[in-house]
Design a protein around this motif. Structure first.
Motif, short mmCIF file in Angstrom:
data_model
loop_
_atom_site.label_atom_id
_atom_site.label_comp_id
_atom_site.label_asym_id
_atom_site.label_seq_id
_atom_site.Cartn_x
_atom_site.Cartn_y
_atom_site.Cartn_z
N ASN A 14 0.83 -1.21 0.00
CA ASN A 14 0.00 0.00 0.00
C ASN A 14 0.86 1.26 0.00
O ASN A 14 0.52 2.25 -0.66
N ASP A 15 1.98 1.22 0.71
CA ASP A 15 2.92 2.35 0.67
C ASP A 15 3.47 2.54 -0.74
O ASP A 15 3.66 3.67 -1.19
N GLN A 16 3.71 1.42 -1.43
CA GLN A 16 4.23 1.51 -2.80
C GLN A 16 3.18 2.12 -3.73
O GLN A 16 3.53 2.87 -4.64
N LEU A 94 15.73 11.44 -12.26
CA LEU A 94 16.63 10.29 -12.04
C LEU A 94 16.77 10.00 -10.55
O LEU A 94 16.68 8.84 -10.14
N ALA A 95 16.95 11.04 -9.75
CA ALA A 95 17.05 10.84 -8.30
C ALA A 95 15.78 10.20 -7.75
O ALA A 95 15.85 9.30 -6.90
N HIS A 96 14.63 10.63 -8.26
CA HIS A 96 13.37 10.06 -7.80
C HIS A 96 13.25 8.59 -8.21
O HIS A 96 12.81 7.75 -7.41
N ILE A 100 12.50 5.09 -6.00
CA ILE A 100 11.51 4.06 -6.35
C ILE A 100 12.20 2.70 -6.47
O ILE A 100 11.69 1.68 -5.98
N SER A 101 13.36 2.67 -7.10
CA SER A 101 14.10 1.41 -7.23
C SER A 101 14.42 0.82 -5.86
O SER A 101 14.24 -0.38 -5.64
N ALA A 102 14.88 1.66 -4.96
CA ALA A 102 15.21 1.19 -3.60
C ALA A 102 13.97 0.64 -2.91
O ALA A 102 14.04 -0.40 -2.22
N SER A 103 12.84 1.28 -3.11
CA SER A 103 11.60 0.82 -2.50
C SER A 103 11.17 -0.53 -3.06
O SER A 103 10.75 -1.42 -2.31
N ILE A 104 11.27 -0.69 -4.36
CA ILE A 104 10.92 -1.96 -5.01
C ILE A 104 11.83 -3.08 -4.50
O ILE A 104 11.37 -4.18 -4.18
#
Length: 165
Positions: A14-16, A94-96, A100-104
């Motif tokens: 849900n956070d994602q 790119l920073a954003h 997102i990559s780290a979250s995934i």
């Protein structure tokens, strides 16, 4: 073995969803900036990017529904529509995408730890997606840096951005 999600993983999914919707909101702000400058190619590129992020949120929503998990919508933060330049926009994009990559990856680690194979399979497609997203943004950062302050070159970059489908 049951195919149910743990509360911890459900909350993280849900956070994602919120992060994906916020990504759309961020890219909408970037689109508005480009639109205000009269850059149709960059405007089109960011419009498609914002739509893609909403589609990602929908995929997460549908996955949770398929898993008979609970759904929540978190609060979105206000986003800027003001940037310093085209380069500033793509560097921030790119920073954003790295966030997102780290979250995934964190979600994938949780799914693996919990042996939730359905979530693991679902998330692996997003790992591939994030490699592609970061590569696109990085490529445009490099291209814009090469253009420098050359207005004609920046208009060419805008033309290239407008070819996105």
């Amino acid at each position: 073995m049951e195919l149910k999600m743990s509360e911890k993983l459900e909350k993280a999914f849900n956070d994602q969803i919120r992060l994906e919707l916020e990504s759309s909101y961020i890219y909408t702000g970037m689109r508005m900036y480009f639109q205000s400058l009269g850059l149709p190619g960059a405007t089109k590129w960011m419009t498609i990017q914002a739509e893609e992020e909403r589609e990602h949120a929908d995929l997460f929503i549908n996955f949770l529904l398929d898993m008979d998990a609970g759904l929540e919508l978190g609060t979105l933060n206000a986003q800027t529509t003001q940037y310093d330049s085209m380069l500033d926009v793509f560097e921030k994009g790119l920073a954003h995408e790295k966030v997102i990559s780290a979250s995934i990856l964190k979600l994938l680690e949780m799914a693996i730890e919990e042996k939730n194979y359905g979530a693991e399979n679902f998330l692996r497609t997003f790992v591939d997606e994030q490699i592609e997203e970061e590569d696109h943004f990085r490529g445009y950062v490099d291209l814009i840096k090469m253009a420098g302050d050359d207005v004609a070159a920046l208009f060419k970059v805008d033309s290239i951005l407008g070819k996105r489908e």
